[in-house]
Design a protein around this motif. Structure first.
Motif, PDB file in Angstrom:
ATOM      1  N   LYS A 186      28.320  47.517  61.670  1.00  0.00           N
ATOM      2  CA  LYS A 186      27.308  47.000  62.592  1.00  0.00           C
ATOM      3  C   LYS A 186      26.123  47.946  62.662  1.00  0.00           C
ATOM      4  O   LYS A 186      26.285  49.147  62.894  1.00  0.00           O
ATOM      5  CB  LYS A 186      27.887  46.806  63.996  1.00  0.00           C
ATOM      6  CG  LYS A 186      26.841  46.269  64.987  1.00  0.00           C
ATOM      7  CD  LYS A 186      27.434  45.888  66.318  1.00  0.00           C
ATOM      8  CE  LYS A 186      26.361  45.362  67.258  1.00  0.00           C
ATOM      9  NZ  LYS A 186      26.905  44.900  68.548  1.00  0.00           N
ATOM     10  N   ARG A 241      26.159  43.735  59.598  1.00  0.00           N
ATOM     11  CA  ARG A 241      25.719  42.755  60.580  1.00  0.00           C
ATOM     12  C   ARG A 241      24.968  43.412  61.740  1.00  0.00           C
ATOM     13  O   ARG A 241      25.215  44.566  62.085  1.00  0.00           O
ATOM     14  CB  ARG A 241      26.921  42.011  61.168  1.00  0.00           C
ATOM     15  CG  ARG A 241      27.681  41.136  60.206  1.00  0.00           C
ATOM     16  CD  ARG A 241      28.608  40.199  60.963  1.00  0.00           C
ATOM     17  NE  ARG A 241      29.874  40.803  61.371  1.00  0.00           N
ATOM     18  CZ  ARG A 241      30.454  40.611  62.552  1.00  0.00           C
ATOM     19  NH1 ARG A 241      29.872  39.881  63.485  1.00  0.00           N
ATOM     20  NH2 ARG A 241      31.620  41.168  62.834  1.00  0.00           N
ATOM     21  N   PHE A 275      29.858  51.860  62.953  1.00  0.00           N
ATOM     22  CA  PHE A 275      28.581  51.509  63.561  1.00  0.00           C
ATOM     23  C   PHE A 275      27.509  52.491  63.083  1.00  0.00           C
ATOM     24  O   PHE A 275      27.812  53.642  62.760  1.00  0.00           O
ATOM     25  CB  PHE A 275      28.665  51.571  65.090  1.00  0.00           C
ATOM     26  CG  PHE A 275      29.603  50.566  65.690  1.00  0.00           C
ATOM     27  CD1 PHE A 275      29.124  49.406  66.247  1.00  0.00           C
ATOM     28  CD2 PHE A 275      30.982  50.789  65.697  1.00  0.00           C
ATOM     29  CE1 PHE A 275      29.994  48.470  66.807  1.00  0.00           C
ATOM     30  CE2 PHE A 275      31.856  49.865  66.242  1.00  0.00           C
ATOM     31  CZ  PHE A 275      31.359  48.706  66.800  1.00  0.00           C
ATOM     32  N   PHE A 331      34.323  45.123  63.520  1.00  0.00           N
ATOM     33  CA  PHE A 331      33.570  46.241  62.947  1.00  0.00           C
ATOM     34  C   PHE A 331      34.454  47.471  62.791  1.00  0.00           C
ATOM     35  O   PHE A 331      35.198  47.831  63.690  1.00  0.00           O
ATOM     36  CB  PHE A 331      32.365  46.590  63.831  1.00  0.00           C
ATOM     37  CG  PHE A 331      31.362  45.474  63.951  1.00  0.00           C
ATOM     38  CD1 PHE A 331      30.517  45.176  62.903  1.00  0.00           C
ATOM     39  CD2 PHE A 331      31.301  44.710  65.106  1.00  0.00           C
ATOM     40  CE1 PHE A 331      29.600  44.133  63.002  1.00  0.00           C
ATOM     41  CE2 PHE A 331      30.389  43.669  65.220  1.00  0.00           C
ATOM     42  CZ  PHE A 331      29.538  43.380  64.164  1.00  0.00           C
TER      43      PHE A 331
END
Length: 213
Positions: free
Chosen positions: A149, A5, A73, A70
């Protein structure tokens, strides 16, 4: 199933996700902070920087969602800092001080190797030199059942979009015209990539748009 996302990514009315001339003095590029006014006043942001108060409402809900769920990252090197070329030393450890806001493994795309950096609060910066797919493979493994993410910057999001690797996008469209900077959508055909708008909601400071495949 976990997703890849983009969350809380601010863009201007003319499609720029950062201002021009990023530097130590202007981490978001010149006038870049104007894109993020919707977030700065929220309770979520106040808590993140150790302040009390802040607003609730639409912006708060989207800000909270943009950093929730999340397990890993991915950042482009420009998002990590202003240093270019080989790492001359280990002094630069990101824009955020000793306790970055990620609190999870954070993979930084770079052409130049560097040892991982363990920070306070559970963030470890891991530098990946063999491309976006390798970084995503490592991030998925680290995230487990949680989402990954793509944190930015603009070109990093664009690379993952072009490769068809993003499942959901949340853009915060700010009422700002920059005129120049880093263009998010140039050459990107979101419908052709399978995206459609699944929700949108406006606040005083931004229009939040979510697209999914």
């Amino acid at each position: 199933m976990s997703k890849v996302r983009v969350g809380g990514f601010s863009i201007s009315l003319d499609g720029f996700g950062a201002g021009p001339e990023q530097s130590l003095e202007h981490p978001l590029g010149k006038r870049g902070p104007e894109l993020h006014q919707w977030m700065f006043g929220t309770r979520f942001f106040h808590t993140m920087i150790g302040k009390e108060g802040g607003s609730d409402g639409v912006d708060q809900a989207y800000a909270q969602r943009a950093m929730t769920g999340f397990g890993a990252f991915i950042l482009g090197r420009n998002m990590f800092g202003p240093v270019r070329g080989p790492w001359v030393d280990d002094s630069w450890k990101g824009w955020w001080g000793a306790n970055p806001p990620y609190h999870a493994p954070t993979f930084v795309l770079t052409h130049h190797p560097r040892d991982p950096i363990e920070m306070e609060g559970g963030t470890t910066f891991i530098f990946v030199t063999d491309g976006i797919e390798a970084a995503l493979d490592q991030a998925r493994t680290a995230a487990g059942d949680l989402d990954v993410k793509i944190g930015g910057g603009v070109e990093t999001v664009r690379q993952y979009l072009r490769a068809g690797l993003i499942d959901e996008l949340h853009y915060a469209l700010s009422p700002v015209v920059l005129g120049q900077g880093e263009a998010m959508f140039a050459g990107i055909d979101l419908p052709a990539l399978g995206f459609r708008v699944t929700e949108h909601q406006a606040s005083e400071h931004a229009t939040h748009v979510v697209l999914a495949r």
